[in-house]
Design an enzyme around this catalytic site. Structure first.
Site, PDB file in Angstrom:
ATOM      1  N   HIS A 194       0.851  -1.199   0.000  1.00 20.99           N
ATOM      2  CA  HIS A 194       0.000   0.000   0.000  1.00 20.99           C
ATOM      3  C   HIS A 194       0.878   1.237   0.000  1.00 20.99           C
ATOM      4  O   HIS A 194       1.731   1.428   0.878  1.00 20.99           O
ATOM      5  CB  HIS A 194      -0.956  -0.018   1.205  1.00 20.99           C
ATOM      6  CG  HIS A 194      -2.035  -1.048   1.073  1.00 20.99           C
ATOM      7  ND1 HIS A 194      -2.547  -1.753   2.134  1.00 20.99           N
ATOM      8  CD2 HIS A 194      -2.693  -1.494  -0.035  1.00 20.99           C
ATOM      9  CE1 HIS A 194      -3.481  -2.588   1.694  1.00 20.99           C
ATOM     10  NE2 HIS A 194      -3.597  -2.444   0.381  1.00 20.99           N
ATOM     11  N   GLU A 246       1.860   3.640   2.977  1.00 19.47           N
ATOM     12  CA  GLU A 246       2.354   2.992   4.197  1.00 19.47           C
ATOM     13  C   GLU A 246       3.887   2.939   4.161  1.00 19.47           C
ATOM     14  O   GLU A 246       4.502   1.882   4.221  1.00 19.47           O
ATOM     15  CB  GLU A 246       1.692   1.623   4.326  1.00 19.47           C
ATOM     16  CG  GLU A 246       0.169   1.781   4.441  1.00 19.47           C
ATOM     17  CD  GLU A 246      -0.638   0.504   4.347  1.00 19.47           C
ATOM     18  OE1 GLU A 246      -1.858   0.595   4.155  1.00 19.47           O
ATOM     19  OE2 GLU A 246      -0.064  -0.598   4.469  1.00 19.47           O
ATOM     20  N   HIS A 279       2.352  -3.734   6.861  1.00 16.59           N
ATOM     21  CA  HIS A 279       1.393  -2.661   6.564  1.00 16.59           C
ATOM     22  C   HIS A 279       1.440  -1.647   7.700  1.00 16.59           C
ATOM     23  O   HIS A 279       2.004  -1.887   8.764  1.00 16.59           O
ATOM     24  CB  HIS A 279      -0.028  -3.226   6.478  1.00 16.59           C
ATOM     25  CG  HIS A 279      -0.288  -4.016   5.230  1.00 16.59           C
ATOM     26  ND1 HIS A 279      -0.990  -3.517   4.171  1.00 16.59           N
ATOM     27  CD2 HIS A 279       0.093  -5.263   4.877  1.00 16.59           C
ATOM     28  CE1 HIS A 279      -1.054  -4.432   3.214  1.00 16.59           C
ATOM     29  NE2 HIS A 279      -0.396  -5.502   3.613  1.00 16.59           N
ATOM     30  N   GLU A 305       0.404  -5.005  11.038  1.00 12.83           N
ATOM     31  CA  GLU A 305       0.004  -3.610  10.938  1.00 12.83           C
ATOM     32  C   GLU A 305       0.862  -2.856  11.945  1.00 12.83           C
ATOM     33  O   GLU A 305       0.757  -3.102  13.147  1.00 12.83           O
ATOM     34  CB  GLU A 305      -1.491  -3.447  11.290  1.00 12.83           C
ATOM     35  CG  GLU A 305      -2.433  -3.990  10.250  1.00 12.83           C
ATOM     36  CD  GLU A 305      -2.521  -3.114   8.997  1.00 12.83           C
ATOM     37  OE1 GLU A 305      -1.879  -2.064   8.939  1.00 12.83           O
ATOM     38  OE2 GLU A 305      -3.231  -3.531   8.078  1.00 12.83           O
TER      39      GLU A 305
HETATM   40  N1  LIG Z   1      -3.006  -1.697   5.755  1.00 11.12           N
HETATM   41  S1  LIG Z   1      -4.576  -1.628   5.664  1.00 11.12           S
HETATM   42  O1  LIG Z   1      -5.020  -0.476   6.401  1.00 11.12           O
HETATM   43  O2  LIG Z   1      -4.971  -1.639   4.276  1.00 11.12           O
HETATM   44  N2  LIG Z   1      -5.216  -2.952   6.329  1.00 11.12           N
HETATM   45  C1  LIG Z   1      -5.005  -4.222   5.673  1.00 11.12           C
HETATM   46  C2  LIG Z   1      -5.430  -5.290   6.682  1.00 11.12           C
HETATM   47  C3  LIG Z   1      -5.375  -6.704   6.177  1.00 11.12           C
HETATM   48  C4  LIG Z   1      -4.169  -7.279   5.768  1.00 11.12           C
HETATM   49  C5  LIG Z   1      -4.149  -8.619   5.353  1.00 11.12           C
HETATM   50  C6  LIG Z   1      -5.315  -9.374   5.327  1.00 11.12           C
HETATM   51  C7  LIG Z   1      -6.505  -8.786   5.709  1.00 11.12           C
HETATM   52  C8  LIG Z   1      -6.549  -7.452   6.129  1.00 11.12           C
HETATM   53  C9  LIG Z   1      -5.872  -4.324   4.407  1.00 11.12           C
HETATM   54  O3  LIG Z   1      -5.343  -4.816   3.382  1.00 11.12           O
HETATM   55  O4  LIG Z   1      -7.053  -3.940   4.497  1.00 11.12           O
HETATM   56 ZN   LIG Z   2      -1.927  -1.755   4.058  1.00  9.75          ZN
END
Ligand SMILES: NS(=O)(=O)N[C@@H](Cc1ccccc1)C(=O)O
Ligand SMILES: [Zn+2]
Length: 310
Positions: free
Chosen positions: A69, A72, A198, A271
């Site tokens: 992302h 991030e 993330h 995260e």
């Molecule tokens: N970094 S984030 O805010 O996008 N959160 C992630 C959380 C996430 C990561 C991996 C599997 C399920 C959920 C996302 O992809 O939504």
């Molecule tokens: Zn993310």
């Protein structure tokens, strides 16, 4: 460029230079290559760290991926911390030396270089998440396991969770897929562990995301138990909260689902900092936070490297 005051974060060209310098300074234990190119043609770097890195040793392999992302950016710094710790620490830090001698460590510091560069265009944060294909694809909904199965992503190209036209329609996820597929040697997947970094929320997440069930056709009770046990140990080490990712919200086409569902690789999402409640600002911590918040995960990285050999 990063905004004034945030120069501690690495731009794409700065991270490329850092990797080239690390490889030049540690030729015996590194091999710098790439897994392919982004939509706009940027190379997606791959750093291998292992004793006799030029050889494919019969040692457990582990993968760390960062910056799926765009906004991030702390996660890019997390992968660069892993590169620096396991190169600069070799020969002096016993733990580091033992792992570099007994594992093959792969690091991809940015999976989404186009999005990351767009996010800092003009020295102003754009709040951008996706890649730069059309209106953007959410790379963490574009993986080909249970892609679009379960209302855990969007079919609207304008959405921030747009899954793309098909699984692996994004060149970036396809490039990482091809690398992981290439690690099947003699019918055996050599990669045993994976963390995808993330921000934000200070969580340790494990599959599956597409269902709230712990046990599925691709996850036995014992395997689910191992994810919980290792997940809790990881979270104990960095103070994050451990949970199955679907307990947060349902997702489909995420990377952990594919890594485990397709290859049985013990795959987690971290995260990182900050914890919660900061809105868009949460994606943009100060560069003074880089060192403490990346070093915070050193022990967790060691736990995953240990587990890979278990
Ligand atoms: N970094 S984030 O805010 O996008 N959160 C992630 C959380 C996430 C990561 C991996 C599997 C399920 C959920 C996302 O992809 O939504
Ligand atoms: Zn993310």
């Amino acid at each position: 460029e990063f905004p004034e005051g945030d120069e501690g974060f690495h731009t794409y060209s700065e991270l490329t230079t850092l990797l080239e310098n690390a490889a030049a300074d540690h030729p015996d234990i590194t091999q710098l290559s790439d897994v392919g190119s982004s939509h706009e043609g940027r190379t997606i770097p791959l750093m291998k760290i292992s004793a006799d890195a030029a050889q494919d040793s019969d040692e457990p392999e582990v993968l760390f991926t960062c910056n799926q992302h765009a906004r991030e950016h702390l996660t890019t710094e997390m992968c660069l911390r892993i590169v620096e710790r396991f190169t600069d620490g070799y020969g002096t830090d016993q733990t580091v030396t033992d792992f570099v001698d007994s594992r093959e460590i792969y690091v991809i510091p940015t999976v989404n270089p186009d999005g990351s560069e767009h996010d800092i265009e003009g020295g102003q944060y754009q709040g951008w998440r996706k890649n730069r294909q059309g209106q953007g694809t959410d790379l963490n909904r574009n993986w080909g396991y249970k892609w679009g199965c379960c209302d855990g992503s969007s079919g609207d190209p304008a959405s921030d969770t747009y899954r793309g036209e098909s699984g692996f329609s994004a060149p970036e996820t396809a490039a990482v897929r091809d690398f992981v597929n290439s690690r099947v040697v003699g019918g055996e997947q050599q990669l045993e562990g994976h963390i995808d970094f993330h921000t934000y929320g200070e969580l340790v997440l494990w599959p599956f995301g597409h269902t709230t069930d712990d046990v599925t056709e691709d996850m036995t009770e014992q395997q689910a138990q191992r994810f919980q046990d290792v997940g809790r140990e990881l979270a104990d080490s960095n103070g994050y909260t451990p949970q199955q990712s679907s307990d947060l919200y349902v997702t489909d086409g995420d990377v952990n689902g594919w890594m485990w569902g397709e290859h049985r690789i013990l795959s987690f999402t971290f995260e990182m900092y900050p914890a919660d409640g900061f809105g868009l600002d949460g994606f943009y911590p100060d560069d003074e936070d880089i060192a403490p918040e990346t070093e915070r995960n050193d022990q967790a990285v060691d736990i995953l490297l240990r587990e890979a050999g278990a």
